[in-house]
Design a protein around this motif. Structure first.
Motif, PDB file in Angstrom:
ATOM      1  N   ILE A   1      11.262 -12.505  -4.162  1.00 16.49           N
ATOM      2  CA  ILE A   1      10.836 -11.772  -2.963  1.00 16.49           C
ATOM      3  C   ILE A   1       9.918 -10.534  -3.075  1.00 16.49           C
ATOM      4  CG2 ILE A   1      11.926 -10.499  -0.861  1.00 16.49           C
ATOM      5  CD1 ILE A   1      14.488 -12.165  -1.363  1.00 16.49           C
ATOM      6  N   GLU A   2       8.921 -10.517  -2.354  1.00 12.12           N
ATOM      7  CA  GLU A   2       7.841  -9.730  -2.676  1.00 12.12           C
ATOM      8  C   GLU A   2       8.207  -8.341  -1.732  1.00 12.12           C
ATOM      9  OE1 GLU A   2       4.886  -9.974  -4.305  1.00 12.12           O
ATOM     10  OE2 GLU A   2       5.296 -12.253  -4.666  1.00 12.12           O
ATOM     11  N   SER A   3       8.455  -7.423  -2.765  1.00  7.04           N
ATOM     12  CA  SER A   3       8.767  -5.926  -2.304  1.00  7.04           C
ATOM     13  C   SER A   3       7.441  -4.822  -1.936  1.00  7.04           C
ATOM     14  CB  SER A   3      10.118  -5.383  -2.802  1.00  7.04           C
ATOM     15  OG  SER A   3      10.169  -4.001  -2.593  1.00  7.04           O
ATOM     16  N   VAL A   4       7.455  -4.071  -1.186  1.00 10.13           N
ATOM     17  CA  VAL A   4       6.536  -3.132  -1.029  1.00 10.13           C
ATOM     18  C   VAL A   4       7.085  -1.704  -0.589  1.00 10.13           C
ATOM     19  CG1 VAL A   4       4.748  -4.745  -0.427  1.00 10.13           C
ATOM     20  CG2 VAL A   4       6.326  -3.941   1.403  1.00 10.13           C
ATOM     21  N   PRO A   5       6.460  -0.598  -0.923  1.00 12.97           N
ATOM     22  CA  PRO A   5       7.326   0.760  -0.547  1.00 12.97           C
ATOM     23  C   PRO A   5       7.246   0.815   1.007  1.00 12.97           C
ATOM     24  CG  PRO A   5       5.433   0.869  -2.165  1.00 12.97           C
ATOM     25  CD  PRO A   5       5.190  -0.511  -1.514  1.00 12.97           C
ATOM     26  N   ALA A   6       8.486   1.126   1.615  1.00 13.31           N
ATOM     27  CA  ALA A   6       8.831   1.250   3.024  1.00 13.31           C
ATOM     28  C   ALA A   6       7.841   2.284   3.692  1.00 13.31           C
ATOM     29  CB  ALA A   6      10.243   1.477   3.305  1.00 13.31           C
ATOM     30  N   ASP A   7       7.449   3.380   2.849  1.00 12.76           N
ATOM     31  CA  ASP A   7       6.568   4.324   3.546  1.00 12.76           C
ATOM     32  C   ASP A   7       5.268   3.929   3.784  1.00 12.76           C
ATOM     33  OD1 ASP A   7       6.365   4.523   0.872  1.00 12.76           O
ATOM     34  OD2 ASP A   7       5.974   6.600   0.770  1.00 12.76           O
ATOM     35  N   GLN A   8       4.648   2.961   2.814  1.00 14.44           N
ATOM     36  CA  GLN A   8       3.266   2.696   2.929  1.00 14.44           C
ATOM     37  C   GLN A   8       3.179   1.263   3.545  1.00 14.44           C
ATOM     38  OE1 GLN A   8       1.621   2.220  -1.010  1.00 14.44           O
ATOM     39  NE2 GLN A   8       2.812   4.109  -1.935  1.00 14.44           N
ATOM     40  N   ASN A   9       4.135   0.602   3.726  1.00 15.70           N
ATOM     41  CA  ASN A   9       3.843  -0.627   4.373  1.00 15.70           C
ATOM     42  C   ASN A   9       5.153  -0.987   5.054  1.00 15.70           C
ATOM     43  OD1 ASN A   9       3.494  -3.485   5.258  1.00 15.70           O
ATOM     44  ND2 ASN A   9       2.446  -4.092   3.312  1.00 15.70           N
ATOM     45  N   PRO A  10       5.569  -0.586   6.154  1.00 17.72           N
ATOM     46  CA  PRO A  10       6.963  -0.962   6.620  1.00 17.72           C
ATOM     47  C   PRO A  10       7.204  -2.323   7.095  1.00 17.72           C
ATOM     48  CG  PRO A  10       5.835   1.124   7.560  1.00 17.72           C
ATOM     49  CD  PRO A  10       4.897   0.374   6.979  1.00 17.72           C
ATOM     50  N   GLU A  11       6.059  -2.892   7.584  1.00 18.02           N
ATOM     51  CA  GLU A  11       6.317  -4.101   8.268  1.00 18.02           C
ATOM     52  C   GLU A  11       6.445  -5.345   6.849  1.00 18.02           C
ATOM     53  OE1 GLU A  11       3.479  -2.569   8.770  1.00 18.02           O
ATOM     54  OE2 GLU A  11       3.852  -2.117  10.718  1.00 18.02           O
ATOM     55  N   GLY A  12       5.843  -5.059   5.733  1.00 17.76           N
ATOM     56  CA  GLY A  12       5.946  -5.492   4.362  1.00 17.76           C
ATOM     57  C   GLY A  12       7.533  -5.389   4.043  1.00 17.76           C
ATOM     58  N   PHE A  13       7.944  -4.170   4.056  1.00 17.27           N
ATOM     59  CA  PHE A  13       9.296  -3.823   3.450  1.00 17.27           C
ATOM     60  C   PHE A  13      10.292  -4.426   4.527  1.00 17.27           C
ATOM     61  CE2 PHE A  13      13.128  -1.184   3.958  1.00 17.27           C
ATOM     62  CZ  PHE A  13      13.512  -1.142   2.766  1.00 17.27           C
ATOM     63  N   GLU A  14      10.176  -4.648   5.664  1.00 14.99           N
ATOM     64  CA  GLU A  14      11.056  -5.399   6.468  1.00 14.99           C
ATOM     65  C   GLU A  14      11.065  -6.761   6.355  1.00 14.99           C
ATOM     66  OE1 GLU A  14      13.987  -5.614   9.572  1.00 14.99           O
ATOM     67  OE2 GLU A  14      13.278  -3.851   8.504  1.00 14.99           O
ATOM     68  N   ARG A  15       9.829  -7.481   6.065  1.00 11.53           N
ATOM     69  CA  ARG A  15      10.019  -8.694   5.433  1.00 11.53           C
ATOM     70  C   ARG A  15      10.735  -9.078   4.350  1.00 11.53           C
ATOM     71  NH1 ARG A  15       4.404  -8.525   7.181  1.00 11.53           N
ATOM     72  NH2 ARG A  15       3.836  -8.128   5.030  1.00 11.53           N
ATOM     73  N   ALA A  16      10.704  -8.156   3.262  1.00 19.56           N
ATOM     74  CA  ALA A  16      11.473  -8.194   2.184  1.00 19.56           C
ATOM     75  C   ALA A  16      12.996  -8.136   2.407  1.00 19.56           C
ATOM     76  CB  ALA A  16      11.058  -7.458   1.077  1.00 19.56           C
ATOM     77  N   VAL A  17      13.495  -7.224   3.333  1.00 23.14           N
ATOM     78  CA  VAL A  17      14.962  -7.152   3.609  1.00 23.14           C
ATOM     79  C   VAL A  17      15.328  -8.076   4.398  1.00 23.14           C
ATOM     80  CG1 VAL A  17      16.498  -5.733   5.086  1.00 23.14           C
ATOM     81  CG2 VAL A  17      14.594  -4.472   3.668  1.00 23.14           C
ATOM     82  N   ARG A  18      14.464  -8.776   5.348  1.00 25.62           N
ATOM     83  CA  ARG A  18      15.009  -9.751   6.207  1.00 25.62           C
ATOM     84  C   ARG A  18      15.109 -11.120   5.120  1.00 25.62           C
ATOM     85  NH1 ARG A  18      16.860  -8.894  11.436  1.00 25.62           N
ATOM     86  NH2 ARG A  18      15.727  -7.089  12.107  1.00 25.62           N
ATOM     87  N   ALA A  19      14.246 -11.253   4.240  1.00 31.72           N
ATOM     88  CA  ALA A  19      14.194 -12.605   3.335  1.00 31.72           C
ATOM     89  C   ALA A  19      15.565 -12.425   2.351  1.00 31.72           C
ATOM     90  CB  ALA A  19      12.987 -12.523   2.344  1.00 31.72           C
ATOM     91  N   LEU A  20      15.845 -11.233   2.162  1.00 23.68           N
ATOM     92  CA  LEU A  20      17.159 -10.971   1.287  1.00 23.68           C
ATOM     93  C   LEU A  20      18.349 -11.210   2.206  1.00 23.68           C
ATOM     94  CD1 LEU A  20      18.598 -10.318  -1.301  1.00 23.68           C
ATOM     95  CD2 LEU A  20      18.072  -8.015  -0.951  1.00 23.68           C
ATOM     96  N   HIS A  21      18.363 -10.722   3.345  1.00 28.18           N
ATOM     97  CA  HIS A  21      19.507 -10.694   4.391  1.00 28.18           C
ATOM     98  C   HIS A  21      19.732 -12.331   4.661  1.00 28.18           C
ATOM     99  CE1 HIS A  21      21.249 -11.216   8.311  1.00 28.18           C
ATOM    100  NE2 HIS A  21      21.749 -10.132   7.964  1.00 28.18           N
ATOM    101  N   GLU A  22      18.696 -13.011   4.779  1.00 26.07           N
ATOM    102  CA  GLU A  22      18.715 -14.626   5.067  1.00 26.07           C
ATOM    103  C   GLU A  22      19.501 -15.430   3.929  1.00 26.07           C
ATOM    104  OE1 GLU A  22      18.534 -18.309   6.737  1.00 26.07           O
ATOM    105  OE2 GLU A  22      18.345 -16.530   7.655  1.00 26.07           O
ATOM    106  N   ALA A  23      18.900 -14.893   2.677  1.00 29.60           N
ATOM    107  CA  ALA A  23      19.346 -15.439   1.450  1.00 29.60           C
ATOM    108  C   ALA A  23      20.909 -15.211   1.133  1.00 29.60           C
ATOM    109  CB  ALA A  23      18.635 -15.062   0.372  1.00 29.60           C
TER     110      ALA A  23
END
Length: 368
Positions: A238-260
């Motif tokens: 799961i591709e992670s990115v800093p929440a402060d720099q890329n909030p949308e990318g961070f949310e995608r990572a969280v959602r992917a982990l949540h789904e798993a």
């Protein structure tokens, strides 16, 4: 961008080092500054012992041991340079270890920071040499393999001994012949995965960045650990990115982990790095997934993992020891006899696993 005094001092030292002796008025012209500024710079550098100043001229200082007199075995009087991509987070401990080892050897350590701009690594290292460094510890500001290819080979051409710090070179490349000291991140990942499997979890997922050599080493270590343990990944990294720099990318990572987790695909995860892990735990809680009840989690870096609301189990690379051992190796290179041809060394130091609450195990039950 306006030139800083540190950068101007580096240029001034480089000019004097190249010429041996120079008039202060000539330096002002070459630097493009007023005679008053040049005079102040010269006085500041002379006060630090980096230049000799006499009657309107400056010269490169003579080294007492330059005529082959040899140096004390402890390294007394050596000047060592350290280039790091950052002075905070991960590299703060590396720098601290290097500083402690230099002090024990009676050497002086001078520091330059690249701010992860690999295109400036060479100039900043030359600044260290101009400031009197007789050997250097270099942690290039590479973010990925392309930076290593574009901004790496110059390191092998340095005129002084160099030790590569927390970085690895491609086999057969010019850099592969340098001394280096680095954490074995593959071993650290293996410790984390084995611990989670021993706790009865299915194969853990990896949530990781891809913007630094450490992140890439963690990713490579994950694939190697899966093979060593004879298990298959439950899904892609799961591709992670800093929440402060890329909030949308961070949310995608969280959602992917949540789904798993909610789908039953995974009940454990390794997350690089600590900051991302803390923010992921917070966001998962908002979505109804609790750590460690629903998800056993281990962070990678152990910089601030213990400070989370739920203290995070974490892999701790031996950052301070990396700085210490690299400095000791550099001092050894600088103090060895001229006719001694000691073998180059690639030293790998093993991370430790620090067990806390986030993996669901009792603290202190994991491997040291």
């Amino acid at each position: 961008m306006r030139e800083s005094s540190v950068e101007r001092h580096d240029r001034l030292l480089a000019l004097v080092r190249e010429r041996g002796t120079a008039r202060v008025s000539d330096l002002a012209v070459l630097l493009g500054v007023s005679p008053v500024t040049a005079r102040r710079d010269v006085e500041a550098l002379a006060a630090r012992g980096l230049l000799d100043r006499v009657h309107g001229q400056v010269s490169w200082p003579e080294r007492p041991a330059a005529e082959g007199a040899g140096r004390p075995a402890a390294g007394e009087g050596l000047v060592l340079g350290l280039l790091a991509p950052s002075a905070t987070y991960y590299f703060a401990e590396v720098i601290r270890g290097a500083h402690e080892a230099a002090a024990r050897a009676g050497a002086r350590l001078i520091l330059r920071i690249s701010d992860y701009r690999p295109e400036e690594d060479r100039a900043r290292t030359e600044g260290l040499l101009a400031a009197g460094a007789e050997g250097v510890l270099v942690a290039p500001g590479w973010r990925g393999p392309e930076d290593r290819l574009s901004y790496g080979d110059w390191l092998a051409e340095l005129p002084v001994p160099a030790v590569l710090l927390e970085r690895r070179a491609d086999p057969g490349s010019p850099l592969d012949g340098l001394d280096r000291v680095a954490s074995d991140h593959g071993h650290g990942v293996l410790l984390a995965l084995r611990h989670l499997l021993d706790l009865g979890h299915r194969t853990p997922l990896l949530v990781a960045r891809g913007d630094s050599p450490t992140a890439l080493a963690v990713r490579a270590g994950y694939a190697e650990a899966l093979r060593a343990l004879g298990v298959e990944a439950p899904g892609p990294v799961i591709e992670s990115v800093p929440a402060d720099q890329n909030p949308e990318g961070f949310e995608r990572a969280v959602r992917a982990l949540h789904e798993a987790v909610t789908s039953g695909l995974a009940s454990a995860a390794l997350v690089h790095n600590d900051v991302d892990a803390i923010e992921i735990v917070q966001r998962l809680a908002e979505l109804g997934v609790k750590v460690p009840e629903d998800l056993a989690l281990i962070a990678y870096d152990d910089e601030v993992a213990a400070l989370a609301d739920i203290p995070l189990t974490a892999v701790a690379p031996p950052k301070r020891q990396v700085g210490r051992h690299a400095t000791e190796l550099l001092v050894e290179r600088l103090t060895q006899a001229p006719d001694e041809e000691a073998a180059r060394r690639h030293l790998s130091l093993l991370p430790r696993l620090r067990v806390r609450s986030s993996c669901g195990a009792t603290a202190g039950t994991g491997p040291a």
